[in-house]
Motif scaffolding. Structure first.
Motif, PDB file in Angstrom:
ATOM      1  N   TYR A  25       0.655  -1.071   0.385  1.00 39.26           N
ATOM      2  CA  TYR A  25       0.347  -0.521  -0.186  1.00 39.26           C
ATOM      3  C   TYR A  25       0.959   0.878  -0.531  1.00 39.26           C
ATOM      4  O   TYR A  25       0.357   2.503  -0.063  1.00 39.26           O
ATOM      5  CB  TYR A  25      -1.430   0.084   1.101  1.00 39.26           C
ATOM      6  CG  TYR A  25      -1.867  -0.900   1.224  1.00 39.26           C
ATOM      7  CD1 TYR A  25      -3.228  -0.302   0.397  1.00 39.26           C
ATOM      8  CD2 TYR A  25      -2.257  -2.589   1.521  1.00 39.26           C
ATOM      9  CE1 TYR A  25      -4.132  -1.454   0.224  1.00 39.26           C
ATOM     10  CE2 TYR A  25      -3.404  -3.090   1.619  1.00 39.26           C
ATOM     11  CZ  TYR A  25      -4.336  -2.722   0.055  1.00 39.26           C
ATOM     12  OH  TYR A  25      -5.602  -3.229   0.125  1.00 39.26           O
ATOM     13  N   TRP A  27       2.194   4.865  -2.196  1.00 38.67           N
ATOM     14  CA  TRP A  27       2.628   5.490  -2.596  1.00 38.67           C
ATOM     15  C   TRP A  27       3.609   5.650  -4.006  1.00 38.67           C
ATOM     16  O   TRP A  27       4.652   5.334  -3.471  1.00 38.67           O
ATOM     17  CB  TRP A  27       2.541   6.603  -2.116  1.00 38.67           C
ATOM     18  CG  TRP A  27       1.163   7.256  -2.201  1.00 38.67           C
ATOM     19  CD1 TRP A  27      -0.523   8.630  -2.609  1.00 38.67           C
ATOM     20  CD2 TRP A  27       0.183   7.222  -1.404  1.00 38.67           C
ATOM     21  NE1 TRP A  27      -0.974   7.994  -2.095  1.00 38.67           N
ATOM     22  CE2 TRP A  27      -1.550   7.534  -1.332  1.00 38.67           C
ATOM     23  CE3 TRP A  27       0.191   6.221   0.267  1.00 38.67           C
ATOM     24  CZ2 TRP A  27      -2.203   7.448  -0.275  1.00 38.67           C
ATOM     25  CZ3 TRP A  27      -0.878   6.208   1.034  1.00 38.67           C
ATOM     26  CH2 TRP A  27      -2.267   6.571   0.848  1.00 38.67           C
ATOM     27  N   ARG A  34      -4.469   9.034  -3.109  1.00 37.87           N
ATOM     28  CA  ARG A  34      -5.132   7.401  -3.678  1.00 37.87           C
ATOM     29  C   ARG A  34      -6.775   7.329  -2.659  1.00 37.87           C
ATOM     30  O   ARG A  34      -7.029   8.099  -2.318  1.00 37.87           O
ATOM     31  CB  ARG A  34      -4.817   6.769  -3.101  1.00 37.87           C
ATOM     32  CG  ARG A  34      -5.310   5.161  -2.723  1.00 37.87           C
ATOM     33  CD  ARG A  34      -4.256   4.270  -2.223  1.00 37.87           C
ATOM     34  NE  ARG A  34      -3.096   4.204  -2.703  1.00 37.87           N
ATOM     35  CZ  ARG A  34      -2.368   3.918  -1.995  1.00 37.87           C
ATOM     36  NH1 ARG A  34      -1.855   3.401  -0.850  1.00 37.87           N
ATOM     37  NH2 ARG A  34      -0.873   3.451  -2.994  1.00 37.87           N
ATOM     38  N   ASN A  36     -10.540   5.789  -1.226  1.00 35.18           N
ATOM     39  CA  ASN A  36     -10.164   4.851  -0.285  1.00 35.18           C
ATOM     40  C   ASN A  36     -11.961   4.558  -0.643  1.00 35.18           C
ATOM     41  O   ASN A  36     -11.939   5.846   0.500  1.00 35.18           O
ATOM     42  CB  ASN A  36      -9.409   4.681   0.850  1.00 35.18           C
ATOM     43  CG  ASN A  36      -9.586   3.334   1.154  1.00 35.18           C
ATOM     44  OD1 ASN A  36      -9.130   2.400   1.189  1.00 35.18           O
ATOM     45  ND2 ASN A  36      -9.874   3.069   2.561  1.00 35.18           N
ATOM     46  N   GLN A  67      -3.664   2.931   5.728  1.00 31.19           N
ATOM     47  CA  GLN A  67      -3.577   3.524   4.392  1.00 31.19           C
ATOM     48  C   GLN A  67      -3.247   4.690   4.487  1.00 31.19           C
ATOM     49  O   GLN A  67      -1.911   6.038   4.552  1.00 31.19           O
ATOM     50  CB  GLN A  67      -4.739   3.456   3.492  1.00 31.19           C
ATOM     51  CG  GLN A  67      -4.244   2.431   2.839  1.00 31.19           C
ATOM     52  CD  GLN A  67      -5.734   2.416   1.410  1.00 31.19           C
ATOM     53  OE1 GLN A  67      -5.113   2.851  -0.003  1.00 31.19           O
ATOM     54  NE2 GLN A  67      -7.082   1.680   2.307  1.00 31.19           N
ATOM     55  N   CYS A 153       1.294  12.537  -0.819  1.00 30.81           N
ATOM     56  CA  CYS A 153       0.322  11.143  -0.873  1.00 30.81           C
ATOM     57  C   CYS A 153      -0.269  11.827  -0.004  1.00 30.81           C
ATOM     58  O   CYS A 153      -0.928  11.819   1.165  1.00 30.81           O
ATOM     59  CB  CYS A 153       1.801  10.288   0.188  1.00 30.81           C
ATOM     60  SG  CYS A 153       3.617  10.077  -0.337  1.00 30.81           S
ATOM     61  N   LEU A 155      -4.655  10.860   0.456  1.00 33.60           N
ATOM     62  CA  LEU A 155      -5.826   9.128   0.605  1.00 33.60           C
ATOM     63  C   LEU A 155      -6.534  10.635   0.749  1.00 33.60           C
ATOM     64  O   LEU A 155      -7.406  10.956   1.628  1.00 33.60           O
ATOM     65  CB  LEU A 155      -5.480   8.688   2.444  1.00 33.60           C
ATOM     66  CG  LEU A 155      -6.479   7.420   2.071  1.00 33.60           C
ATOM     67  CD1 LEU A 155      -6.543   6.375   1.679  1.00 33.60           C
ATOM     68  CD2 LEU A 155      -6.209   7.681   3.682  1.00 33.60           C
ATOM     69  N   GLU A 174      -5.363   6.036  -8.020  1.00 35.27           N
ATOM     70  CA  GLU A 174      -5.529   5.007  -7.293  1.00 35.27           C
ATOM     71  C   GLU A 174      -6.802   4.773  -6.503  1.00 35.27           C
ATOM     72  O   GLU A 174      -6.983   6.031  -6.345  1.00 35.27           O
ATOM     73  CB  GLU A 174      -4.215   4.432  -7.099  1.00 35.27           C
ATOM     74  CG  GLU A 174      -2.841   4.941  -7.287  1.00 35.27           C
ATOM     75  CD  GLU A 174      -2.302   3.734  -6.006  1.00 35.27           C
ATOM     76  OE1 GLU A 174      -0.975   3.514  -6.962  1.00 35.27           O
ATOM     77  OE2 GLU A 174      -1.582   4.417  -5.676  1.00 35.27           O
ATOM     78  N   LEU A 220      -6.426  -2.971  -5.378  1.00 32.69           N
ATOM     79  CA  LEU A 220      -5.646  -1.492  -5.418  1.00 32.69           C
ATOM     80  C   LEU A 220      -6.105  -1.744  -6.941  1.00 32.69           C
ATOM     81  O   LEU A 220      -5.474  -2.852  -7.322  1.00 32.69           O
ATOM     82  CB  LEU A 220      -4.229  -1.951  -5.097  1.00 32.69           C
ATOM     83  CG  LEU A 220      -3.923  -0.101  -5.468  1.00 32.69           C
ATOM     84  CD1 LEU A 220      -4.186   1.601  -4.394  1.00 32.69           C
ATOM     85  CD2 LEU A 220      -2.600   0.375  -4.409  1.00 32.69           C
ATOM     86  N   ARG A 222      -5.163   0.968 -10.463  1.00 29.86           N
ATOM     87  CA  ARG A 222      -4.024   2.422 -10.806  1.00 29.86           C
ATOM     88  C   ARG A 222      -5.374   2.341 -12.170  1.00 29.86           C
ATOM     89  O   ARG A 222      -5.669   1.919 -12.780  1.00 29.86           O
ATOM     90  CB  ARG A 222      -2.944   1.863 -11.309  1.00 29.86           C
ATOM     91  CG  ARG A 222      -2.487   3.056 -12.211  1.00 29.86           C
ATOM     92  CD  ARG A 222      -0.808   2.746 -12.597  1.00 29.86           C
ATOM     93  NE  ARG A 222      -0.243   2.618 -11.213  1.00 29.86           N
ATOM     94  CZ  ARG A 222      -0.012   0.501 -11.549  1.00 29.86           C
ATOM     95  NH1 ARG A 222      -0.246   0.270 -12.757  1.00 29.86           N
ATOM     96  NH2 ARG A 222       0.834   0.689 -10.481  1.00 29.86           N
TER      97      ARG A 222
END
Length: 225
Positions: A25, A27, A34, A36, A67, A153, A155, A174, A220, A222
């Protein structure tokens, strides 16, 4: 937890530990946004109570917290933060509200919280208030500012409307999606809520990894377009 597929190491499989999960997980170099989410098998992002927390599983909870630890910051819509009862924590939290309203549960406590809003809200810029955009929040500007502030990064924890807008702005790299082994029926919101994405037919994706524990499938993806 079992690793079923890792596109970065096709021959890898079997039981994974905490260090393996942190690697899976991590980055990509340079960071990125990303999203979630958790979803039931029949496509609902919420349970009967209108909250995603009611469809979480133990495995999803472990990956959720991991994460957060790996991220530089969390980006979330004010409605989701309010509905899910968000609290301040060790990861900086950026709450998006076009009206400039911060949920009461985040008004006090330990940890950094920044309200992200637009000029139409009437809020004045401050260390804990970012004003980005005129009549609506400029998400491209927000993500760029996060990157410049040393938080590449990102989330994004929802909700579905914010996820739609991030996708529409071309900002999502992602998607971490857990499929909970549950069926709930009803007309619960999907993980993406809103109009067709800027006239597109959708976004193509490719799988990065696939994990399983007690029936929960943790994936996960992309985004490739």
């Amino acid at each position: 937890m079992r690793l079923l597929l890792d596109s970065r190491s096709p021959s890898a499989s079997g039981t994974v530990g905490d260090d393996d999960l942190a690697r899976l997980y991590a980055w990509p170099e340079g960071g990125g946004v990303r999203a979630n989410f958790v979803s039931t098998l029949d496509g609902s992002a919420v349970g009967g109570d209108g909250r995603s927390g009611s469809i979480n599983t133990e495995a999803d909870g472990r990956v959720f917290h991991l994460q957060r630890e790996l991220a530089d910051c969390v980006l979330v819509g004010a409605g989701t933060a309010r509905a899910e009862g968000y609290r301040r924590g060790s990861t900086p939290l950026f709450v998006v509200s076009g009206r400039g309203h911060l949920p009461e549960s985040l008004a006090t406590g330990e940890g950094d919280v920044v309200l992200v809003t637009c000029a139409a809200s009437g809020r004045e810029p401050a260390d804990d208030v970012w004003v980005e955009g005129d009549t609506e929040v400029d998400l491209r500007s927000v993500v760029a500012r996060l990157h410049d502030a040393g938080m590449p990064c990102v989330l994004a924890e929802g909700g579905p409307s914010l996820f739609h807008d991030l996708l529409d702005a071309g900002l999502v790299a992602e998607l971490a999606l857990t499929m909970a082994p549950r069926l709930v029926g009803g007309d619960g919101t999907r993980v993406v809520a809103g109009s067709p994405l800027d006239g597109r037919s959708g976004f193509d994706t490719e799988v990065v990894h696939l994990l399983e524990e007690d029936g929960s499938l943790l994936t996960l993806w992309r985004l490739t377009s």
